[in-house]
Write a protein that holds these residues in place. Sequence first.
Motif, short mmCIF file in Angstrom:
data_model
loop_
_atom_site.label_atom_id
_atom_site.label_comp_id
_atom_site.label_asym_id
_atom_site.label_seq_id
_atom_site.Cartn_x
_atom_site.Cartn_y
_atom_site.Cartn_z
N GLY A 109 -11.89 6.29 1.05
CA GLY A 109 -11.78 5.54 -0.16
C GLY A 109 -11.04 6.30 -1.24
O GLY A 109 -10.87 7.48 -1.15
N LYS B 249 -5.63 7.12 3.20
CA LYS B 249 -6.00 7.36 1.81
C LYS B 249 -5.33 6.36 0.88
O LYS B 249 -5.91 5.94 -0.12
CB LYS B 249 -5.61 8.79 1.41
N ARG B 250 -4.11 5.97 1.22
CA ARG B 250 -3.36 5.06 0.34
C ARG B 250 -3.74 3.60 0.62
O ARG B 250 -3.71 2.77 -0.28
CB ARG B 250 -1.86 5.28 0.54
N ILE B 251 -4.04 3.30 1.87
CA ILE B 251 -4.37 1.92 2.21
C ILE B 251 -5.82 1.60 1.87
O ILE B 251 -6.16 0.47 1.51
CB ILE B 251 -4.10 1.65 3.71
N GLY B 252 -6.70 2.61 1.96
CA GLY B 252 -8.10 2.41 1.63
C GLY B 252 -8.93 2.16 2.86
O GLY B 252 -8.46 2.19 3.99
N SER B 253 -10.21 1.88 2.66
CA SER B 253 -11.17 1.78 3.75
C SER B 253 -11.48 0.33 4.14
O SER B 253 -12.51 0.07 4.75
CB SER B 253 -12.47 2.49 3.36
N ASP B 254 -10.62 -0.59 3.78
CA ASP B 254 -10.86 -2.00 4.09
C ASP B 254 -10.67 -2.23 5.59
O ASP B 254 -9.55 -2.33 6.07
CB ASP B 254 -9.90 -2.87 3.29
N PHE C 137 0.81 -1.21 0.00
CA PHE C 137 0.00 0.00 0.00
C PHE C 137 0.85 1.27 0.00
O PHE C 137 0.46 2.28 -0.59
CB PHE C 137 -0.92 0.01 1.23
N PRO D 30 -13.17 5.91 7.69
CA PRO D 30 -13.00 5.15 6.45
C PRO D 30 -12.81 6.11 5.28
O PRO D 30 -13.56 7.08 5.12
CB PRO D 30 -14.33 4.39 6.32
#
Length: 482
Positions: A482, A298-303, A247, A480
């Motif tokens: 995305g 922001k780079r890893i995401g909302s998982d 990520f 979170p």
Amino acid sequence: MSETWLWYGDYDRLEHVMPGNGAKPASRARADSPFRRYGHWSEVGPGDAVFSLSEHKAVDEQRFPGAWILNSRSAAAALMPQETQQLIWQRSGLMQQERGYVRLYLIRVVHLDPIEMIRLDSSGNPVSGTNPLSKSGSAQAAPGSLWPQDAAVRRVVRTAVRALYVLGLDVGEVEVALGMDGKTSVRAVHAMEDIQLRQASLQRFAGWLHTVRSQEYEEEKPPLLIGADPEFLLLRPDGKVASAARFLGESTGAAAGTDVLRVGRRLLYPVAELRPDPADNPNALAANVRLLLLRAAKRIGSDYSLRWAAGAMPARGIALGGHIHFSGVPLTSKLLHLLDSYTAFILAMVEDPSGRGRRPRYGALGDFRLQPHGFEYRTLPSWLVSPAAAKGAFALSLLCAKEAWNLSYLPSMDERFIAAYYEGDRAELLGCLDGLAAEMAATESYGQYAAYIEPLLDAARKGAVWDESQDIRFKWRIPPLG
């Protein structure tokens, strides 16, 4: 103006050290006569430095209120069986099993600085060659100015400096083995035999102390700032580590990047690391940390199936750090002992019990690294578990730096508490908490930091510990994204 004194066991005759440039005298006569003056113990004033150089008599520190006592365990170390010294080095991660061919070095040290480094053959005899240390003739040169540039040789020097530090010493010579795998191991510690070299180095120390305790230095020194490089992991639902490099990329220099982990000959980047801008107060640095957590999100995401984990060892076998960087404050062995006592010990009282597994490979007391901006204190676990833990660590570190010349209670030099720290014995370690709290509360700076420190003290008294199973995003209010 602070003075430097040498105590050889006689309180009626302390040697007063005149500042010098650290150059070794050409002859013994030159070393003896012009630089030496003697005084009574009552001449030692608050802010002065006293080196204990007796190998037979322990110094009575109560005789010198307000003075900085260095090499205070000289007599205890001289009388200590080698087996006991080896146990202390093993506990501190300074003795390794030596495999195959090793290079041997003798390093002479005066207050965190290597002043001479000699290659030894297998019989312990000097090997002719150049001294790999840097050279500096400045009487005001700070600790660290003589360290070598070569990475492997720097590891040898770090091992030698820490081998003395964990014995309560500031002056001595250390035999260190460097293996083909780059690992170092302490062989032995001795009192420094080259008296002329020791005297010249102590004169250099006296010049440095004159400078950093002068009014001119106080008026012109840069502001005290602290920075950090805390680490965290990304854990999958099955508990396995998701590589942060997936990520954040394999960038070890980015503000929100990764840290390298060597497994055999492979370089992996499983650990996420933040490098916030430095600040002069806990709130500002915590805000800078949160900005980078938002950037990472922001780079890893909302998982949210990935858990962001921090602490000492939230996943088996992977130790995390929360190193603190300092600028605008002199590096001293006393400041390192203060950071061990007031920051590392207090965080150890509230860390998850799994944190014991991080030591001694990581989390060793007195672990520091020189940096262009100052130095990095490397002992702490990752306090990213919560903003409260982070701000508490920042406040304790800033208090130690601001009150470095005034704080005197040092449980990190008491074997009872040192053993408790390495063994993860919170109940025993709590025995120094009231003394630490009282000492801090008596300082002028405590009012600035009390709101951040007292929650940690209360948690320690209640037996509360941080929870490394929790996702750090919730307490840091990372939404979170995305």
